[in-house]
Design a protein around this motif. Sequence first.
Motif, PDB file in Angstrom:
ATOM      1  N   ARG A  65      -1.406 -68.301  95.656  1.00 38.84           N
ATOM      2  CA  ARG A  65      -2.372 -68.703  96.592  1.00 38.84           C
ATOM      3  C   ARG A  65      -3.226 -70.204  96.316  1.00 38.84           C
ATOM      4  O   ARG A  65      -3.481 -70.605  97.236  1.00 38.84           O
ATOM      5  CB  ARG A  65      -3.846 -67.743  95.685  1.00 38.84           C
ATOM      6  CG  ARG A  65      -3.241 -66.482  96.161  1.00 38.84           C
ATOM      7  CD  ARG A  65      -4.216 -65.652  95.590  1.00 38.84           C
ATOM      8  NE  ARG A  65      -6.147 -65.295  96.466  1.00 38.84           N
ATOM      9  CZ  ARG A  65      -7.370 -65.220  95.920  1.00 38.84           C
ATOM     10  NH1 ARG A  65      -7.159 -64.547  94.786  1.00 38.84           N
ATOM     11  NH2 ARG A  65      -7.878 -65.400  96.359  1.00 38.84           N
ATOM     12  N   VAL A  66      -3.342 -70.899  95.238  1.00 38.75           N
ATOM     13  CA  VAL A  66      -3.136 -71.616  95.393  1.00 38.75           C
ATOM     14  C   VAL A  66      -2.094 -72.977  95.761  1.00 38.75           C
ATOM     15  O   VAL A  66      -2.610 -73.663  96.731  1.00 38.75           O
ATOM     16  CB  VAL A  66      -3.030 -72.537  93.095  1.00 38.75           C
ATOM     17  CG1 VAL A  66      -3.305 -73.779  92.781  1.00 38.75           C
ATOM     18  CG2 VAL A  66      -4.049 -71.812  92.549  1.00 38.75           C
ATOM     19  N   LEU A  67      -0.930 -72.771  95.634  1.00 41.52           N
ATOM     20  CA  LEU A  67      -0.209 -73.367  96.399  1.00 41.52           C
ATOM     21  C   LEU A  67      -0.009 -73.469  98.046  1.00 41.52           C
ATOM     22  O   LEU A  67      -0.712 -74.195  98.485  1.00 41.52           O
ATOM     23  CB  LEU A  67       1.278 -72.621  96.631  1.00 41.52           C
ATOM     24  CG  LEU A  67       2.938 -73.551  97.241  1.00 41.52           C
ATOM     25  CD1 LEU A  67       2.213 -75.180  96.835  1.00 41.52           C
ATOM     26  CD2 LEU A  67       4.150 -72.866  96.889  1.00 41.52           C
ATOM     27  N   ALA A  68      -0.913 -72.401  98.423  1.00 46.79           N
ATOM     28  CA  ALA A  68      -1.313 -71.988 100.040  1.00 46.79           C
ATOM     29  C   ALA A  68      -2.173 -72.244 101.141  1.00 46.79           C
ATOM     30  O   ALA A  68      -2.530 -73.094 101.633  1.00 46.79           O
ATOM     31  CB  ALA A  68      -1.212 -70.069  99.870  1.00 46.79           C
ATOM     32  N   LEU A  69      -3.441 -72.346  99.612  1.00 42.40           N
ATOM     33  CA  LEU A  69      -4.963 -73.565  99.217  1.00 42.40           C
ATOM     34  C   LEU A  69      -4.920 -74.634  99.744  1.00 42.40           C
ATOM     35  O   LEU A  69      -4.720 -75.716 100.395  1.00 42.40           O
ATOM     36  CB  LEU A  69      -5.613 -73.025  98.785  1.00 42.40           C
ATOM     37  CG  LEU A  69      -6.256 -71.562  98.723  1.00 42.40           C
ATOM     38  CD1 LEU A  69      -7.215 -71.354  97.313  1.00 42.40           C
ATOM     39  CD2 LEU A  69      -7.089 -71.640  99.609  1.00 42.40           C
ATOM     40  N   LEU A  70      -3.412 -74.985  98.797  1.00 41.74           N
ATOM     41  CA  LEU A  70      -3.381 -76.691  99.263  1.00 41.74           C
ATOM     42  C   LEU A  70      -2.410 -77.206 100.047  1.00 41.74           C
ATOM     43  O   LEU A  70      -3.024 -78.019 100.896  1.00 41.74           O
ATOM     44  CB  LEU A  70      -2.382 -76.941  97.899  1.00 41.74           C
ATOM     45  CG  LEU A  70      -3.713 -77.300  96.487  1.00 41.74           C
ATOM     46  CD1 LEU A  70      -2.501 -77.099  95.389  1.00 41.74           C
ATOM     47  CD2 LEU A  70      -4.645 -78.089  96.177  1.00 41.74           C
ATOM     48  N   CYS A  71      -1.006 -76.166 100.520  1.00 44.75           N
ATOM     49  CA  CYS A  71      -0.608 -76.467 101.960  1.00 44.75           C
ATOM     50  C   CYS A  71      -1.507 -76.054 102.673  1.00 44.75           C
ATOM     51  O   CYS A  71      -1.421 -77.436 104.174  1.00 44.75           O
ATOM     52  CB  CYS A  71       0.306 -75.255 101.753  1.00 44.75           C
ATOM     53  SG  CYS A  71       1.909 -75.621 100.521  1.00 44.75           S
ATOM     54  N   LEU A  72      -2.473 -75.571 102.968  1.00 52.48           N
ATOM     55  CA  LEU A  72      -3.329 -75.587 103.921  1.00 52.48           C
ATOM     56  C   LEU A  72      -3.609 -76.758 104.481  1.00 52.48           C
ATOM     57  O   LEU A  72      -3.866 -77.076 105.231  1.00 52.48           O
ATOM     58  CB  LEU A  72      -4.629 -74.391 103.800  1.00 52.48           C
ATOM     59  CG  LEU A  72      -3.592 -72.963 104.260  1.00 52.48           C
ATOM     60  CD1 LEU A  72      -4.961 -71.974 103.889  1.00 52.48           C
ATOM     61  CD2 LEU A  72      -3.746 -72.663 106.257  1.00 52.48           C
ATOM     62  N   GLY A  73      -4.364 -77.098 103.161  1.00 53.46           N
ATOM     63  CA  GLY A  73      -5.560 -79.375 103.195  1.00 53.46           C
ATOM     64  C   GLY A  73      -4.616 -79.653 103.670  1.00 53.46           C
ATOM     65  O   GLY A  73      -4.698 -80.755 104.576  1.00 53.46           O
ATOM     66  N   GLU A  74      -3.249 -79.791 102.873  1.00 51.95           N
ATOM     67  CA  GLU A  74      -2.322 -81.189 103.379  1.00 51.95           C
ATOM     68  C   GLU A  74      -1.774 -80.776 105.116  1.00 51.95           C
ATOM     69  O   GLU A  74      -1.818 -82.187 105.544  1.00 51.95           O
ATOM     70  CB  GLU A  74      -1.283 -80.692 102.926  1.00 51.95           C
ATOM     71  CG  GLU A  74      -1.570 -81.789 101.259  1.00 51.95           C
ATOM     72  CD  GLU A  74      -2.056 -82.621 100.935  1.00 51.95           C
ATOM     73  OE1 GLU A  74      -1.637 -84.083 102.070  1.00 51.95           O
ATOM     74  OE2 GLU A  74      -3.252 -83.067 100.161  1.00 51.95           O
ATOM     75  N   VAL A  75      -1.659 -79.986 105.453  1.00 49.49           N
ATOM     76  CA  VAL A  75      -1.697 -79.665 106.492  1.00 49.49           C
ATOM     77  C   VAL A  75      -2.710 -80.016 107.506  1.00 49.49           C
ATOM     78  O   VAL A  75      -3.056 -80.415 108.574  1.00 49.49           O
ATOM     79  CB  VAL A  75      -1.069 -78.070 107.375  1.00 49.49           C
ATOM     80  CG1 VAL A  75      -0.990 -77.860 108.328  1.00 49.49           C
ATOM     81  CG2 VAL A  75       0.589 -77.674 106.237  1.00 49.49           C
ATOM     82  N   SER A 107       6.227 -76.555  94.758  1.00 48.23           N
ATOM     83  CA  SER A 107       4.689 -76.240  93.367  1.00 48.23           C
ATOM     84  C   SER A 107       4.273 -77.125  93.586  1.00 48.23           C
ATOM     85  O   SER A 107       3.930 -78.133  93.924  1.00 48.23           O
ATOM     86  CB  SER A 107       6.218 -77.324  92.202  1.00 48.23           C
ATOM     87  OG  SER A 107       5.081 -77.244  91.288  1.00 48.23           O
ATOM     88  N   TYR A 108       2.978 -76.262  93.562  1.00 49.09           N
ATOM     89  CA  TYR A 108       1.544 -76.878  93.583  1.00 49.09           C
ATOM     90  C   TYR A 108       1.236 -78.429  94.709  1.00 49.09           C
ATOM     91  O   TYR A 108       1.696 -78.196  95.707  1.00 49.09           O
ATOM     92  CB  TYR A 108       1.270 -77.791  92.552  1.00 49.09           C
ATOM     93  CG  TYR A 108       0.866 -76.258  91.504  1.00 49.09           C
ATOM     94  CD1 TYR A 108       2.178 -75.633  90.533  1.00 49.09           C
ATOM     95  CD2 TYR A 108       0.201 -74.865  91.706  1.00 49.09           C
ATOM     96  CE1 TYR A 108       1.983 -74.827  89.734  1.00 49.09           C
ATOM     97  CE2 TYR A 108      -0.111 -74.260  91.296  1.00 49.09           C
ATOM     98  CZ  TYR A 108       1.142 -73.920  90.115  1.00 49.09           C
ATOM     99  OH  TYR A 108       0.792 -72.679  88.941  1.00 49.09           O
ATOM    100  N   LEU A 109       0.664 -79.581  94.716  1.00 50.55           N
ATOM    101  CA  LEU A 109       0.181 -80.182  94.877  1.00 50.55           C
ATOM    102  C   LEU A 109       1.359 -81.225  95.638  1.00 50.55           C
ATOM    103  O   LEU A 109       1.384 -82.016  96.838  1.00 50.55           O
ATOM    104  CB  LEU A 109      -0.803 -80.831  94.438  1.00 50.55           C
ATOM    105  CG  LEU A 109      -1.553 -82.972  95.039  1.00 50.55           C
ATOM    106  CD1 LEU A 109      -2.205 -81.366  95.862  1.00 50.55           C
ATOM    107  CD2 LEU A 109      -2.527 -82.945  94.184  1.00 50.55           C
ATOM    108  N   SER A 110       2.572 -81.605  94.629  1.00 47.43           N
ATOM    109  CA  SER A 110       4.126 -82.002  95.241  1.00 47.43           C
ATOM    110  C   SER A 110       4.068 -81.551  96.539  1.00 47.43           C
ATOM    111  O   SER A 110       4.519 -81.919  97.337  1.00 47.43           O
ATOM    112  CB  SER A 110       4.417 -82.387  93.826  1.00 47.43           C
ATOM    113  OG  SER A 110       4.164 -83.667  93.190  1.00 47.43           O
TER     114      SER A 110
END
Length: 1206
Positions: free
Chosen positions: A809-819, A769-772
């Motif tokens: 897609r939102v989750l994938a983008l946020l995960c790319l950013g955090e990784v 789920s999203y940012l967290s």
Amino acid sequence: MATNDLMLELQKDSIKLDEDSERKVVTMLLKLLEDKNGEVQNLAVKCLAPLPGPSAWPLCLAPLPGPSAWPLCLAPLPGPSAWPLCLAPLVSKVKEPQVEVMVDTLCSNMTSDKEPLRDISSMGLKTVIAELPLTSTGLTLTVGVCKKITSQLIGAMGKQEDVSVQLEALDILSDMLGRLSGALVSFHSALLSSLLPQLTSSRMAVRKRSILALGHLVPCCSPALFSQLTEHLTNELAKAPPVSMARTYIQCLATVSRQGGHRVGEHLEKLIPMVLKFTDVEDDELREYCFQAFEAFIRSCPKEMSPHVSTVTKLCLKFMTFDPNYNYDDEEEEEDSMDVEEGLEEESDDEYSDDDDMSWKVRRSSIKCLESLIATRRDLLLSFFSSVCPALLARFKEREENVRADVFSAFSSLLRQTRGGTSLQGNMRPGGEEPALTLLKTQVPLIVKALHRQLKEKSIRSRQGCFSLLSELSHTAPGALETHIPALIPGIVFSLTDRSSSSTMRIDALSFLHVLLLSHPPEAFQPHMQVLLPPVVSCVEDSFYKITSEALLVVLQLVRVMRPQGPSAGRGFDPKPFVREVFSVTLKRLKATDIDQEVKERAISCMGHMVCHLGDHLGAELQGVLAIFLERLKNEITRLTAVRTLTLISASPLKIDLSSILPETLSVLGSFLRKNERVLKLGTLACLTSIITHQAANIKPAALEPVLSELVMARSCPSSLSTISFSVLPCVFRLVLSPLLQGAALSSILDLLQTLVLSNTSNLGYRQSYLSVSRCVAALSSSCPKETPSLVNGLLQEVKNPGSPEPARVLALLCLGEVGRSGSLGGRKEVQGVILEAISSTNEEVRTAASCALGSMAVGSLSDYLPFLLTEISTQPRRQYLLLNSLKEVISACPASSLSPHVESIWSLLFQHCECPEEGTRNLVAECLGKLTLVNAAQLLPRLKQQLRAGSPLARSMVVTAVKFTIVDHPAPIDALLKDCIGDFLQTLQDDDLNVRRVSLVMFNSAAHNKPSLIRGLLATVLPHLYRETQIRKDLIREVEMGPFKHTVDDGLDVRKAAFECMYTLLDSCMEGLDVLLFLDHVEEGLKDHYDIRMLTFLMLARLASLCPAAVLQRLDRLIEPLKATCTTKVKAGSVKQEFEKQEELRRSAMRAVAALLAVPEVERSPSMADFANQIRTNADMASIYQSVQGGEGGGIGPAESMDMS
């Protein structure tokens, strides 16, 4: 007996009297007042007295619920205060006409020649007045009764031949005015005319009671009547009356000033010179009354007294030493020539007495006046240290005990003001210490020298005053007494061991010792342990529980002194000689079960500290103590204290072995987590954390089973992981879905997931789920670097796949950013292209996620992503806002050392876009500039200041907004630089452009909220410009035609809102720098302004009512009108639903302000407030709103009522 039987019958609810019976009963009881037998008279009064009418019947009936209470009425009459308990029976039986008959008869009897009848009738009238109803339903009766009594009393006061009648009449009148002055408005003029002549009576008692009655008349009288009274006193004093009459007039003036509050302010210019003149008269009592008048002036209207503060201060300093019948010089010579021990044997000063000497009254009143100055004028604190402080120190030698107590009280007030000023003064010294505190520390040797001898005096009151003052000093300047502790110890020991010391004296001495131990380093007390410990231990064994409780607190601190914990713990000091003595007395109290609860808890805490600090000295007895702790843990009364104690012991650096009690302790603690008691749960969690962290080696897996269902202890106990996968993880994943997950909770979940992966535990499963969740994925990726490439490829495919749902897609983008934030992506070109494509998406959520992801990736690899990001910002105007958002993330998250090489390129790029027409983009540019300035404040802040002169209005507003983002709510290197130049930025409050002034106010508000020290020194110059922006400007109001309708647009509204928001913030952060009366003038204007501003000023008014009630009372009459207008305004019929809702919310907010005003002491003295309160009571609609904001969903007014201005 017949009268007693009648009273018993009247107590019965079933009895009902018709009109004829009422009349007969009342007539007969009134006749019984003249009975020769005193007991019969008393019974008659019990039956007759308070008859307030039906509205008060339930109140009057309450004390007598049934026959069980009747014996109260049969007891001998104890006095007027007990009569209401016996008066209920007749209250509900007679109607108003009979009440009036009774009052007429009682008034007539009061002027009788027969003294017994006069006395009993006076008592009856006083009881009637005490019980008259104040509620709206009984107000008519109250007014009627008061008018009858008043007219009779005015006549009685005119009977100069009988002083006793005058005294009774004045007593009754004082009672009536004190309780029901508002109901007597029509009689105020007549009462004043009757009371003023009494001030010239030859009898002192008459004059004093007349002054008391005038004092009760003043609060509710009209301004014209108040002026008449003040002018009368002024005229009489101007005639140079005899000394005895001058005393009366000055005393009356002081009383009128105390009761009249701010209203005396407009007459001060006439009154002050006159009172000053009488201080030159050689009469001690007259001087005393003069200083009482000055004190009343200072407390009632401190602002109006400002021009006279210097004069009054000099006068107080002069007369506080006025002691013509005693020579202090001889005493000082003796003191200098003998040491302290010899001084104890000298004859005490208190034995000196002179019955005719009244000079002590002058000294006491002047010192009290000085104390009122200190308490009300914190702005003069520094000057008080140069003038008042030395004078008060010199008076510590005062021979009169009462006066000496007032000297200590005044000096304590000075210390409290210094302590209060340390967080409020704006002029910090370079070292970080307040000037007032620095001045105080220079006086500490003189304070100790003046007090240490008095600590061994026989006078208990003096010693208590010394301890109180020294406690205040320790709170105000912690550590300041360190070098003087050897001089203070003998006085403390003397008060603890002196046989003549009372329990209160010993408690005060222990309390001071506790404060001293808390506020000074342990090393300062170690040389004195041999002297200090025996008397404290003796107090622990005292039979009085309060002494024992206070002594245990002191022992707890002495244990810390024996062996402090820390880097330099206990070097050079051996605690062994003292351990046995302290342990035995504490253990005795710990074992006792029949002692006070407070003693039980403090014994547990004290022994816990002993185990924590000295556990290695306890030997075999340690296990017995631990067993007692376990027992106390199982006891519902002592369990919370035991939990906290075990938390302390388990974390002890001595590594105390708890294995003997751990299994059972863990079981009990696990059960606490199921209790519905938040404090206990939090304490238990802290205890378990401490035990698992420090005692993991002693814990067997089986012992954890009672706790595992409630807690996770993954890192310290990996063996528990397989047990928790099914019970805990589903709850964790549900929590991860929450949009509120952040801070410590999120950090704990990240730690848990990393630990789970590193442990290679299988069958765990995840829900995203999203940012967290993206942060969780990044945490997992950092633990499994070999899996990262395949994870990134999968995420890229998810983003590129047009068929993927939006959340994926939102989750994938946020995960790319955090990784990418961890640097795992490197410089993969493919990633940049995917992110840019996502930024151009038609879906807003995807665009925002891509913007955040790009910023996060740039944080992880600046050299790969930052140049690319800056180029895109310059060449892609359509994507500019999102790209700037990415840049903001980079500036916020990157360390200054990494960002420094790129500062110039970012700075120049941002200024290229500072005049962007879109306000949102400009604000983002400003935020980036502000955060970038923090990277190298010394170079960039001056450059930011230069842009104020070079740019257009748009550029100036952007620069000021950037400054707002440099003001953070924690200490930062930029603070010192900002303080020097923030005044230049605040000059934009005078800018011609409306928007520049608005953002300047917003920046000022941010400074006042986050770093008030930056702007405190500038308030004098900034406030006039701030107040100017609160005014409604007609030239900024225009009409706009919208079809057939005309709509009014106020271009100045946003600026006014910003100004009032600043004012609200200043109430919390810079209250001491405000002229409250001037501030209230603008609040008053805001009460009549736009909806949003009125809502804000209602909150401000409620805050002001609690912060400075005296000033609010001065403006009360003007503040009531707009509140009343808001509460009574109704929306036009046919208006839209939103209008009704807005008006309802306005009324509720206004009513909250009214509730806050009604809580102000003495507010009932205001006639306008009394009328409005009565209007609320009588109007069902307003009464309903008032009740709801008081106790319903609206909540009350208090500290919780606040507004986040950040």
